[in-house]
Write an enzyme that holds these catalytic residues in place. Structure first.
Site, PDB file in Angstrom:
ATOM      1  N   GLY A 165       0.850  -1.189   0.000  1.00 15.77           N
ATOM      2  CA  GLY A 165       0.000   0.000   0.000  1.00 15.77           C
ATOM      3  C   GLY A 165       0.882   1.233   0.000  1.00 15.77           C
ATOM      4  N   CYS A 174      -9.366  21.271  18.736  1.00 10.43           N
ATOM      5  CA  CYS A 174      -9.306  21.575  20.171  1.00 10.43           C
ATOM      6  C   CYS A 174      -8.670  20.451  20.968  1.00 10.43           C
ATOM      7  CB  CYS A 174     -10.718  21.829  20.668  1.00 10.43           C
ATOM      8  SG  CYS A 174     -11.776  20.421  20.319  1.00 10.43           S
TER       9      CYS A 174
END
Ligand code: LLP
Length: 411
Positions: free
Chosen positions: A260, A330
């Site tokens: 991959g 955040c």
């Protein structure tokens, strides 16, 4: 590559893939096994954009899939069903049924219970399911623990004793046909020794299966070949192929490889734009518009992606200093690079993260209601969009319809 024009045309953050380079990597990989019976099944999980898979399918790539969704992607772009294999520890009944109906090359089996499920479903469909067993060779691949798969403590594959039981069971079942043997010890491998040890161990086991008249045709060595993210030494393709060929000497198998990262990793770039610089008492932060939801690898594996400043509004030469490149999410874990030396930067400057073609977009999410970014391909000098940037409506339309339906119901 002209990242400035691409950023102006497609906005940022943006994934850019060099499709010519992807083709080159694939052909290099295939040529390393020149003259041998080999099937390269590109591992879709690394980058499953349809245009990327299509590019590879035109070169007669097969597909290594880990969900029926990936099998469908492969079929959609014309990968031949006899070049598709399906791996993974948790295939559902629906997935097994569809894989058998689609008549793919084989399913890689990872447990006794899974084999029994496959047999049951094949019986219902009145089919003979081609299977291969994933052997866990219990060899340390010396990579990040999250992407190490070939140790007894990992959830993958079965030990030799169990594998033998599964093969004998399959041989005696009218609904199962054992055609292959499989292993995959981990990803981002940069040391050849564990690969050599695994392939030798599995080849010995395959010999003992052949002696028991279990007529295997495919020897699947998985994927895992690493790339250089930060100048680390990697395995030469030639050495990789030779170690496999040496271990399989005298065995008449079709070799299956499932690369991959090697195929797509180096061909991809994540282009981000600087929003602000921020200095705290102890640190310098460069805040960009890309974040951990776009490229998870640094946060998840402490992976290092090389950073390149590819456009500066004020190109004056100034001294560099250490900084972290962080995104708007955040979480303190939201960073793309740590402790890199960069010149002072201003809003609108562009920073590119290299080697982002594998496990970049495919692992991205909508966390913090951030849109998945656009993907662009470059082929023979021309750029084209391979996937549009999501919009807010894409993200909320299903929830909104449900909410509006419920509100109508309340009236
Ligand atoms: N075959 C099997 C059965 C696999 O599990 C994998 C990867 C591959 C082939 C392809 O491996 P590759 O050639 O790409 O190393 N998200 C992680 C990598 C996870 C790999 C999972 N399995 C990362 O970003 O490093």
């Amino acid at each position: 590559m002209d990242f400035l024009s691409l950023a102006q045309k497609y906005k940022t953050p943006l994934y850019v893939y060099d499709l010519d380079r992807i083709k080159e990597q694939f052909l290099n990989f295939k040529n390393a096994f020149f003259g041998r019976k080999v099937l390269i099944c590109y591992a879709l999980k690394a980058n499953s954009n349809l245009s990327v898979i299509h590019t590879l399918s035109c070169l007669e790539s097969g597909a290594d899939c880990v969900s029926i969704g990936e099998v469908r992607r492969a079929i959609l772009v014309g990968v031949k069903k006899y070049r598709i294999i399906f791996s993974g520890v948790g295939k559902s009944d629906e997935e097994i049924k569809e894989a058998l109906e689609t008549d793919i090359l084989f399913l890689n089996v990872e447990s006794q219970q899974e084999l029994e499920r496959i047999e049951f479903i094949a019986k219902e469909l009145d089919k003979k399911a081609r299977i291969s067993v994933r052997l866990n060779p219990n060899i340390d691949p010396k990579t990040h623990p999250y992407i190490s798969t070939g140790l007894d403590e990992n959830k993958f594959g079965v030990d030799k004793e169990t594998a033998l039981k599964l093969y004998l069971y399959a041989k005696n079942s009218p609904f199962l046909e054992p055609v292959g043997i499989h292993f995959h010890i981990g990803s981002q491998l940069t040391d050849l020794a564990p690969i050599t040890a695994s392939v030798e161990k599995v080849a010995d086991f395959a010999r003992s299966l052949l002696a028991l008249k279990i007529d295997l045709k495919f020897f699947d060595v998985g994927g895992g070949l690493g790339i250089a993210y930060a100048n680390e030494k990697t395995i030469e393709l030639y050495d990789y192929a030779q170690t496999i060929l040496r271990a399989l000497k005298g065995l008449d198998f079709t070799i299956i490889c499932e690369p991959g990262r090697y195929i797509v990793g180096e061909s991809g770039y994540l282009v981000t734009k600087v929003l602000y610089e921020k200095h705290t008492k102890t640190k310098r932060f460069v805040i960009v518009d890309g974040a951990m939801n776009d490229l998870m690898r640094p946060t998840l594996y402490q992976a290092v992606h090389k950073v390149r400043v590819c456009f500066k509004n004020k190109p004056q030469k100034d001294s560099e200093s250490l900084c972290d490149i962080v995104g708007p999410i955040c979480e303190s874990g939201d960073y793309l690079a740590k402790n890199v030396m960069l010149p002072s930067l201003a809003s609108g400057d562009l920073i590119v993260f290299e080697n982002a073609g594998a496990y970049g977009y495919s692992m991205s999410s909508n966390y913090n209601t951030r849109k998945r970014v656009a993907e662009v391909g470059i082929e023979r000098g021309e750029d084209r969009v391979l996937k549009h940037r999501e919009n807010f409506e894409d993200m909320v339309s299903d929830e909104l319809k449900i909410l509006q339906g419920a509100q109508n119901g309340f009236k």
